[in-house]
Each structure stands twice: as structure tokens, then as C-alpha cells.
Motif scaffolding. Structure first.
Motif, mmCIF file in Angstrom:
data_model
loop_
_atom_site.group_PDB
_atom_site.id
_atom_site.type_symbol
_atom_site.label_atom_id
_atom_site.label_comp_id
_atom_site.label_asym_id
_atom_site.label_seq_id
_atom_site.Cartn_x
_atom_site.Cartn_y
_atom_site.Cartn_z
ATOM 1 N N ASP A 64 31.131 56.450 34.015
ATOM 2 C CA ASP A 64 32.572 56.263 34.223
ATOM 3 C C ASP A 64 32.854 55.821 35.659
ATOM 4 O O ASP A 64 33.706 54.953 35.891
ATOM 5 C CB ASP A 64 33.308 57.573 33.920
ATOM 6 N N PHE A 65 32.116 56.394 36.611
ATOM 7 C CA PHE A 65 32.283 56.000 38.017
ATOM 8 C C PHE A 65 31.955 54.525 38.206
ATOM 9 O O PHE A 65 32.711 53.793 38.866
ATOM 10 C CB PHE A 65 31.373 56.847 38.907
ATOM 11 N N PHE A 66 30.849 54.042 37.625
ATOM 12 C CA PHE A 66 30.459 52.646 37.795
ATOM 13 C C PHE A 66 31.417 51.702 37.077
ATOM 14 O O PHE A 66 31.652 50.583 37.552
ATOM 15 C CB PHE A 66 29.020 52.434 37.308
ATOM 16 N N GLU A 67 31.975 52.140 35.939
ATOM 17 C CA GLU A 67 32.992 51.326 35.268
ATOM 18 C C GLU A 67 34.215 51.161 36.161
ATOM 19 O O GLU A 67 34.762 50.053 36.300
ATOM 20 C CB GLU A 67 33.415 51.981 33.953
ATOM 21 N N ARG A 68 34.660 52.266 36.761
ATOM 22 C CA ARG A 68 35.831 52.213 37.651
ATOM 23 C C ARG A 68 35.535 51.374 38.892
ATOM 24 O O ARG A 68 36.399 50.625 39.373
ATOM 25 C CB ARG A 68 36.244 53.634 38.055
ATOM 26 N N PHE A 69 34.320 51.499 39.400
ATOM 27 C CA PHE A 69 33.935 50.716 40.573
ATOM 28 C C PHE A 69 33.949 49.219 40.246
ATOM 29 O O PHE A 69 34.405 48.402 41.056
ATOM 30 C CB PHE A 69 32.538 51.128 41.060
ATOM 31 N N PHE A 70 33.458 48.867 39.049
ATOM 32 C CA PHE A 70 33.464 47.461 38.652
ATOM 33 C C PHE A 70 34.891 46.938 38.585
ATOM 34 O O PHE A 70 35.169 45.802 39.008
ATOM 35 C CB PHE A 70 32.773 47.292 37.296
ATOM 36 N N GLU A 71 35.809 47.751 38.047
ATOM 37 C CA GLU A 71 37.205 47.331 37.963
ATOM 38 C C GLU A 71 37.795 47.082 39.352
ATOM 39 O O GLU A 71 38.594 46.169 39.544
ATOM 40 C CB GLU A 71 38.035 48.390 37.230
ATOM 41 N N LEU A 72 37.379 47.891 40.334
ATOM 42 C CA LEU A 72 37.887 47.734 41.695
ATOM 43 C C LEU A 72 37.335 46.498 42.386
ATOM 44 O O LEU A 72 38.048 45.807 43.117
ATOM 45 C CB LEU A 72 37.538 48.979 42.525
ATOM 46 N N GLN A 73 36.060 46.198 42.123
ATOM 47 C CA GLN A 73 35.409 45.126 42.888
ATOM 48 C C GLN A 73 35.430 43.756 42.230
ATOM 49 O O GLN A 73 35.239 42.739 42.895
ATOM 50 C CB GLN A 73 33.962 45.509 43.219
ATOM 51 N N LYS A 74 35.700 43.683 40.910
ATOM 52 C CA LYS A 74 35.483 42.403 40.229
ATOM 53 C C LYS A 74 36.457 41.310 40.677
ATOM 54 O O LYS A 74 36.064 40.141 40.797
ATOM 55 C CB LYS A 74 35.529 42.579 38.712
ATOM 56 N N LYS A 75 37.721 41.668 40.945
ATOM 57 C CA LYS A 75 38.669 40.648 41.391
ATOM 58 C C LYS A 75 38.275 40.098 42.756
ATOM 59 O O LYS A 75 38.305 38.882 42.994
ATOM 60 C CB LYS A 75 40.083 41.224 41.434
ATOM 61 N N ILE A 76 37.902 40.996 43.661
ATOM 62 C CA ILE A 76 37.457 40.581 44.995
ATOM 63 C C ILE A 76 36.202 39.719 44.868
ATOM 64 O O ILE A 76 36.075 38.680 45.511
ATOM 65 C CB ILE A 76 37.159 41.812 45.873
ATOM 66 N N HIS A 77 35.309 40.168 44.004
ATOM 67 C CA HIS A 77 34.041 39.478 43.751
ATOM 68 C C HIS A 77 34.298 38.038 43.303
ATOM 69 O O HIS A 77 33.677 37.085 43.794
ATOM 70 C CB HIS A 77 33.291 40.245 42.665
#
Length: 353
Positions: A38-51
Motif C-alpha cells: 500500500d505504501f508503494f502504491e501511494r508513493f507511485f501516485e505521488l511521483q508519477k505525475k512529476i516523473h
């Protein structure tokens, strides 16, 4: 002095080898923890737009360029390994590079393979039924016929894309229309579709496209038959949303394309769905599949013949090698093998109930 430096290098190699082993064990433990997933899913949501914003403005595939430079560097290190004097430092550089890329890969992408399967989000989770698959195959045959009659073709009567940018824009728009019970992932609406720099090689590997987890770019093979390009783009865009498993990306790509207003994307999606259903049915009832193929419209038959000739022209040992390695990669990430479509059919039949 030279002996001291050699000893330090040996200790450094052991250290980085130990770090790599520790990473394997750590991420394996993370893959068994719902909290960490769940932590990595949330992290992906935070970073994907910036990425995606970081690399979308570059007109070519920056990820492919990175792979090329990395390949040159590793090849150089391998060559140095043949020289006794430079071997220890070369091996050390290889170990450090593997550690860095493995860590980044797992942080930004690898752990997403272990998120909750889409199938569990569907109200019905029945085993795929051949009878229902046949009904859907006939339905999508008619859909394909109707849509194919409204799209453009070249002078040889083969389906041709007229505006790739509009297809990409439609894919991004449809990302925001996905059912919430299937996807609550944010759709950044950033165009990072890039033609692969390796397209000539990809023709001989059976790879239609791929997602670069280091740059969030969606690569596709621009030399594919046009029937394949729109759905391949929708598939890779599903990875950009955060769906890691291949057959789940196929299903989300299906949801993106099946309701599209863009007819090129719609036809490509319907045609992929029909082919997947027929591949699922053929082992149980080859006569039915043959009957459906005979009912293709003349235009669809031309498209099918062109796809088959494209595949035939590019068959060889490289295709077999990549199929084998891709199969191993999929299975190492809790997925079915490369040639299996049953999970996509599971999802499709449960969704089309």
C-alpha cells in the motif's frame, strides 16, 4: 600500495554483493506485506505525475537513450574484465550499477506487481466459460465489422491510422473515465507516448511496446501493423497509471479503448479483444474459431493477412529468445507466461457479465 588497493577493492565488492543480496531479501519481505505494498502504491501516485512531466517535453525516448548509454557502459566494463589488472574495479562498477538500478526499479515500479489484483475488485469471480467466450467472440466480430467499415485504409486495402496524436489524446481522456471500482488511480493527462528507438530490433522480438519505469515513458514500435499501434499505446498507458501486470494492463487498455470515440482506437481494441477470445477458445473448439475467421469481413481479412505476413517476416531466434526471457520475467513477478491470455479473459468475462 597496490596490494592495499586490491584488498580495498575486494572488500568493496563483497560489500556491494552483500547490499544486493540484502535488497533481494528486503524487497521480497516487502512483497509479502500489505502495508508496504500500500505504501508503494501511494508513493507511485505521488511521483508519477512529476516523473512524466520531467521527460514528456523531450521529443525522443530519453529512456531508450539511457538504456543505450547503460549498455555501452556495461559492455565496456565486461571488456575490462578480460584484463587481469582492470578486472577487480570493472566488476565493482558493475555491482554498484546493478545495485543502483535495482533499487530505483523496485522503489518506482517493482512492488506494484504485488498490488491487489483487479479480479478481486469485480463482484463476480467465476472461472472463464467457453460458451460465454464464444458469445462474446461473435459479439466482437460484429463490432469489428461495423467499426472497420468506418475507418481509413491504404491503397492496398489495409487499415491505416490517420491521426496518431488524436488517438493518444483520446487514450488520455479515457484514462479519466475508468470505473472507480476498478481504478481509483489518478490520470495525469500528460502525453509521454514515444516511438521506440529500438523499433527495427523490436520487429524481431515480438515486443509491441514497453513502459520505461525509470522515465515513465510509454514506448511503442512505430513499424507495427497499424491495427496493433492504438491498442498497444492504450496498454502502455495503463502501465503509466500504475497497473504493472501485463494482462491487467491489457484489461485496462480494453476499458480505455472499447468506449473510445476515436474509431481507430476503438477498432484496434475490438480487434485485439476478438483475437484474444479466439486464442482462448481455439484449444477447446478449433472449428468454432475457423468459422469465425471465415466470417471476417473482406477488410478484416486483409488486416489479418497483413499482420500474419508481418509476424512471419520477422520470425527467428531473436523472437524465441525474447519470448523465453519475457516468460521468465513475467513468472518472476507472479504473472502468467507470455503466451497466456486466460487472466485477461477472466477479467473480460467477469466484467462483461
Amino acid at each position: 600500495m597496490e596490494v592495499t588497493n586490491t584488498t580495498k577493492t575486494i572488500y568493496k565488492k563483497r560489500f556491494w554483493a552483500g547490499v544486493l543480496l540484502a535488497q533481494f531479501l528486503l524487497f521480497y519481505a516487502f512483497s509479502k506485506s500489505e502495508t508496504m505494498i500500500d505504501f508503494f502504491e501511494r508513493f507511485f501516485e505521488l511521483q508519477k505525475k512529476i516523473h512524466q512531466l520531467l521527460f514528456s517535453w523531450i521529443p525522443f525516448s530519453f529512456g531508450d537513450l539511457t538504456y543505450i548509454l547503460l549498455g555501452i557502459f556495461l559492455l565496456y566494463c565486461v571488456i575490462l574484465c578480460f584484463k587481469k589488472k582492470s578486472r577487480p574495479k570493472a566488476l565493482l562498477k558493475i555491482l554498484i550499477t546493478i545495485n543502483i538500478f535495482y533499487f530505483i526499479y523496485q522503489i518506482v515500479w517493482g512492488m506494484l506487481y504485488f498490488q491487489t489484483p483487479i479480479l478481486k475488485k469485480l463482484s463476480s469471480q467465476k472461472e472463464p466459460e467457453i460458451a460465454k467466450a464464444k458469445t462474446l467472440a461473435l459479439l466482437y466480430l460484429e463490432k469489428c465489422k461495423n467499426t472497420r467499415a468506418s475507418v481509413r485504409e491504404d491503397r492496398n486495402g489495409i487499415f491505416i491510422i490517420t491521426d496518431l496524436k488524436s488517438i493518444q489524446s483520446e487514450i488520455l481522456r479515457q484514462q479519466g473515465q475508468l470505473p472507480k471500482y476498478i481504478s481509483n488511480k489518478e490520470a495525469p493527462q500528460i502525453n509521454t507516448f514515444k516511438p521506440s528507438l529500438f523499433k527495427s530490433v523490436m520487429n524481431f522480438t515480438g515486443i509491441l511496446g514497453y513502459y520505461n519505469p525509470f522515465t515513465a515513458e510509454a514506448q511503442y514500435n512505430a513499424e507495427l501493423p497499424h491495427t496493433m499501434i492504438p491498442f498497444t499505446s492504450a496498454h502502455e498507458s495503463s502501465h503509466q497509471l500504475g497497473f504493472a501486470k501485463e494482462q491487467e494492463a491489457n484489461f485496462v487498455g480494453y476499458l480505455i479503448g472499447i468506449n473510445a470515440k476515436n474509431l481507430d482506437l476503438k477498432y484496434s481494441t475490438e480487434y485485439f479483444t476478438l483475437k484474444s477470445l479466439l486464442r482462448f477458445i481455439v484449444e477447446e473448439d478449433p472449428a468454432f474459431v475457423k468459422s469465425v475467421l471465415n466470417q471476417y469481413s473482406p477488410a478484416m481479412k486483409r488486416d489479418r493477412l497483413y499482420e500474419r505476413s508481418f509476424t512471419f517476416r520477422h520470425q527467428g531466434w531473436l523472437d524465441d529468445f525474447f519470448r523465453f526471457t519475457n516468460n521468465l520475467f513475467l513468472k518472476s513477478n507472479q504473472q502468467e507466461g507470455a503466451v497466456t491470455y486466460s487472466y485477461f479473459i477472466d477479467l473480460l468475462l467477469n466484467y462483461e457479465k
